[in-house]
Design an enzyme around this catalytic site. Structure first.
Site, PDB file in Angstrom:
ATOM      1  N   ASP A  11       0.892  -1.172  -0.055  1.00  0.00           N
ATOM      2  CA  ASP A  11       0.005   0.221   0.107  1.00  0.00           C
ATOM      3  C   ASP A  11       1.198   0.943  -0.097  1.00  0.00           C
ATOM      4  OD1 ASP A  11      -2.320   1.758   0.045  1.00  0.00           O
ATOM      5  OD2 ASP A  11      -3.163   0.367   1.489  1.00  0.00           O
TER       6      ASP A  11
HETATM    7  C1  BGC Z   1      -5.248   3.231   0.122  1.00  0.00           C
HETATM    8  C2  BGC Z   1      -5.044   2.135  -1.112  1.00  0.00           C
HETATM    9  C3  BGC Z   1      -5.210   2.765  -2.501  1.00  0.00           C
HETATM   10  C4  BGC Z   1      -3.738   3.645  -2.387  1.00  0.00           C
HETATM   11  C5  BGC Z   1      -3.628   4.273  -3.713  1.00  0.00           C
HETATM   12  C6  BGC Z   1      -3.821   3.851   0.168  1.00  0.00           C
HETATM   13  O1  BGC Z   1      -3.943   4.898   1.107  1.00  0.00           O
HETATM   14  O2  BGC Z   1      -5.297   2.209   1.383  1.00  0.00           O
HETATM   15  O3  BGC Z   1      -6.309   1.236  -0.638  1.00  0.00           O
HETATM   16  O4  BGC Z   1      -5.233   1.966  -3.298  1.00  0.00           O
HETATM   17  O5  BGC Z   1      -3.822   4.458  -1.296  1.00  0.00           O
HETATM   18  O6  BGC Z   1      -4.451   5.319  -3.732  1.00  0.00           O
END
Ligand code: BGC
Length: 771
Positions: free
Chosen positions: A298
């Site tokens: 993530d």
């Molecule tokens: C989220 C993810 C997301 C990523 C990119 C993160 O903060 O937890 O679910 O895909 O950001 O935007």
């Protein structure tokens, strides 16, 4: 971490929304991708041939994913320079096809090995055409709705030049305080698994690289939905039994469906950060499940291993993430990239060439399978066509119609009679808000293409009735601005009105109308990431508005636009329908539902608590001491939910009968056929969802009082009967038992319950015995 947040806000603030699709020479350079997918051996050989030529820095580059800073010239130049030096393998959050095409030209034409970039994006429930939010789609209890919706999303994404969706989110959520409940399929692993697999099929098509499709990235591996107190990012402590039997199940289903990517979670699972968790990422995902794709962290989660007090420094963070099983680091801000230190770690013997090459191979194989080497660029004319495909709007409308859940309908208030309703008062801060109608996690929608509830009702009634509108009250701003909010969609940009005066005006409007339709709930930024809540009340003065309108004595229909169960404090409107965030065709769908062109047939994907103090309240709980007193556990209210998991009314009535178990006794490993007759006993064509639950009476471990193990959504004409067939498979009777620390299938007795919610009363039993 903070800087990642800032970066995303900046990226979104200036993001050109699917802009200027015009002329470009890019398309001519393309060759059609091969019709048949290449064999595994061929893909591996091509990847290995490239790896053999790569420097450690180029390898680390392939494992690094950056934001594009299109709106920040300095940063944009740095990203472009990194790309030109082959030190970036992937970008996220670029949404303009012209820009995607430009960046790809740099990677393909200016780098030594000409390896194309992989473009990832949060395509959660649509790109330009917005489907209902994922929890709504789960409420359809129709995996085809999920598959069709994500196929449309994939087509639009691929057309603008994207290759990979950070979706589906398959985290089980049993705590509605957690804002990300909106992105998943609710509390149940069986429904969640069906929706996970369907979404992977929708995104990816028949195979990775299928034309018009993209890579699916189920997330967040694993356990994120169980965050302490429902607070986003907080620690998670789950027993092995809950992990294997509940939280891991939808991930397994997504992997079995062929998902090409998995995203690791931010939080710590039982004390080990998920992104540095070798047990999760290697032992379970690769070794036990045979996952063949690539794992991304993530955003910033590798660097963040330091925040957890896990990695000692940034270099250690890179080593720990890579050796745990991460292949790609998402969005490290400059200077904080952990994977940029991998060449140094290789030189110092902290990682091996094999470990580095394995990760690079996983990433390159994805690019090869996606046909990027043959067709790296964006066909801008085709993009225009795909984004404007009217069939996509139809898919979105049907999805919204099938997602709605009717919770109350006193005296058959709904459907409203076209001919008899001459005036209608549409009230509420969400009734005419395009941005709220599409919900969180959308970035490329167009407000003027979104049908609000007010617009849908007006379009349906035309000149036949008077439609008055009042927002009723202001939707309050969040305590802290959302990381997603910017420009005209910021909470602070909402119209500020005098609530007391507007409530009076709304009540006056209702007084002179035949019926009031209230659209209440939570604004789009009050749910989703960083949007947990410590209350289930209607935000702002909406409750006061609701009570004042009910007090007029007029028929009142409440449409709840929300993705968590809300506490209406015992208010009893004539009709109550959960319309979720219904997407860009939401208003058209709602109008069809209100006036009976279609009957609501969605069912709740979670138990709806009476109030917040009951949380967590999963329907699939274990029986424990004195089950007969289970309704007396609180002194102030019943233990049961307000509405049970699987619940939802329709405009007709249904009856189940004739429950038959094909075999009274089966051997372990044998399937159990079950059938039941479902009859539409009412006067309207409608859908019901036949649901099958089991309960294991005794065995190696205590098992839930009920567990969903089959469902089918059926459309029946008045008076029509259908025999619904189920097959309980041996794996449905197998579970992970803490006593044996393994999966077991017991010799035991099972109760079967079939009906249209988790309180189903029609029951039968069967035995599992060795012959
Ligand atoms: C989220 C993810 C997301 C990523 C990119 C993160 O903060 O937890 O679910 O895909 O950001 O935007």
């Amino acid at each position: 971490m903070k800087s990642v947040r800032k970066i995303r806000r900046a990226a979104l603030a200036g993001a050109a929304v699917i802009a200027s699709l015009g002329a470009s020479g890019a398309a001519q350079a393309q060759r059609a991708p091969a019709a048949a997918p290449p064999s595994d051996a061929e893909v591996r050989a091509r990847a290995d041939a490239l790896i053999a030529q790569m420097t450690p820095e180029e390898k680390a580059g392939q494992l690094t994913q950056y934001f594009d800073f299109t709106n920040a010239p300095e940063e944009s130049k740095r990203v472009t320079d990194e790309m030109a030096a082959a030190r970036a393998g992937s970008l996220l959050f670029v949404n303009d096809p012209v820009e995607l095409d430009r960046l790809q030209h740099i990677a393909v034409e200016k780098t030594r090995l000409k390896i194309p970039l992989l473009f990832g994006y949060d395509v959660i429930h649509g790109l330009r055409t917005i489907m209902p939010v994922p929890i709504a789609v789960a409420a359809s209890w129709d995996p085809k709705v999920a598959e069709d919706g994500q196929a449309v999303a994939a087509a639009e994404a691929r057309a603008v030049g994207l290759h990979w969706a950070f979706a589906p989110m398959v985290d089980i959520a049993r705590d509605p305080r957690w804002g990300r409940i909106v992105e998943g399929a609710g509390e149940d692993p069986y429904l969640g698994s069906a929706m996970a697999a369907a979404q992977v099929r929708g995104f990816q098509g028949s195979h990775l690289g299928a034309p018009g499709h993209i890579i699916a990235g189920p997330k967040h591996f694993a356990g994120y939905g169980a965050a302490l107190g429902g607070r986003d990012y907080d620690e998670v402590n789950l027993s092995d039994s809950e992990l294997w039997n509940v939280y891991l199940k939808p991930f397994k289903a997504a992997v079995d469906a062929g998902a090409g990517n998995i995203m690791s979670a931010y939080m710590g699972l039982n004390g080990t950060p998920a992104t540095g968790n070798r047990w999760l990422l290697t032992d379970v995902l690769r070794k036990t499940w045979g996952f063949k794709g690539f794992v991304v962290t993530d955003a910033g989660a590798a660097h963040d291993l330091m925040t957890h007090g896990f990695a000692s420094d940034n270099q250690d963070a890179g080593v720990r993430a890579l050796t745990a099983g991460v292949d790609m680091e998402m969005a490290p801000p400059f200077g904080t990239s952990a994977f940029k230190t991998l060449p140094q770690s290789l030189a110092e013997g902290k990682i091996t060439t094999t470990q580095l090459d394995d990760a690079v191979r996983h990433v390159l194989e994805a690019k090869i399978r996606m046909g990027l080497f043959e067709q790296p660029y964006v066909d801008l004319k085709a993009a225009e066509r795909v984004l404007n495909d009217p069939a996509h709007r139809v898919t979105a409308r049907i999805a919204a119609e099938r997602s709605a859940v009717l919770l109350r309908n006193e005296g058959g208030l709904l459907p409203l009679d076209h001919k008899r309703v001459k005036s209608i008062a549409v009230i509420g801060p969400l009734a005419d808000s395009a941005r709220d109608t599409v919900g969180p996690w959308v970035f490329d929608q167009k407000d003027d293409e979104t049908v609000t509830v007010l617009a849908g009702i007006k379009a349906k009634l035309g000149a036949a009735a008077r439609v008055d509108y009042s927002p009723g009250v202001t939707m309050p701003a969040r305590l802290h601005p959302s990381i997603f909010e910017s420009g005209p969609h910021a909470a602070t940009a909402r119209p500020q009105i005098d609530d007391a005066a507007e409530i009076r005006r709304a009540v006056g409007m209702v007084g002179s109308a035949d019926v009031a339709v209230l659209v209440l709930g939570e604004g789009w930024s009050m749910i989703g990431e960083q949007a947990s809540r410590s209350s289930l009340d209607l935000p702002g003065r909406q409750q006061e508005l609701l009570d004042a309108v009910i007090a007029t004595g007029k028929p009142v229909v409440v449409l709840l636009m929300s993705a968590r169960p809300l506490d209406l404090k015992g208010s009893k409107p004539g009709a109550l329908m959960n319309i979720w965030y219904p997407g860009s065709q939401g208003g058209a769908a709602v109008a069809n539902l209100l006036f009976g062109e279609v009957s609501p047939g969605g069912k709740l994907p979670y138990n709806w608590p009476r109030n917040i103090g009951q949380i967590p309240l999963p329907y699939a709980h274990l029986t424990s001491f004195q089950p007969k007193t289970s309704e007396q556990r609180y002194w102030n209210e019943p233990n049961s939910p307000l509405y049970p998991f699987g619940y939802g009314l329709t405009y007709s009535t249904f009856a189940f009968s004739n429950l038959k178990i094909g075999k009274g006794t089966v051997a372990p490993g044998e399937a159990v056929p079950v059938s039941v007759d479902l009859k539409n006993t009412g006067t309207r064509k409608a859908d019901d969802v036949a649901q099958l639950y089991i309960h294991q009476r005794h065995g190696s471990a205590a098992r839930p009082v009920r567990e969903l193990k089959g469902f089918q959504r059926v459309t029946l004409a008045p008076g029509e009967t259908r025999t619904v067939e189920f097959m309980i498979k041996p794996e449905d009777l197998t579970y992970w038992a803490s006593a044996t620390r393994d999966f077991v299938q017991d010799e035991t007795t099972f109760d079967v319950y079939v009906g249209d919610d988790s309180n189903a009363s029609l029951t039968a039993t069967f035995e599992v015995r060795k012959p």
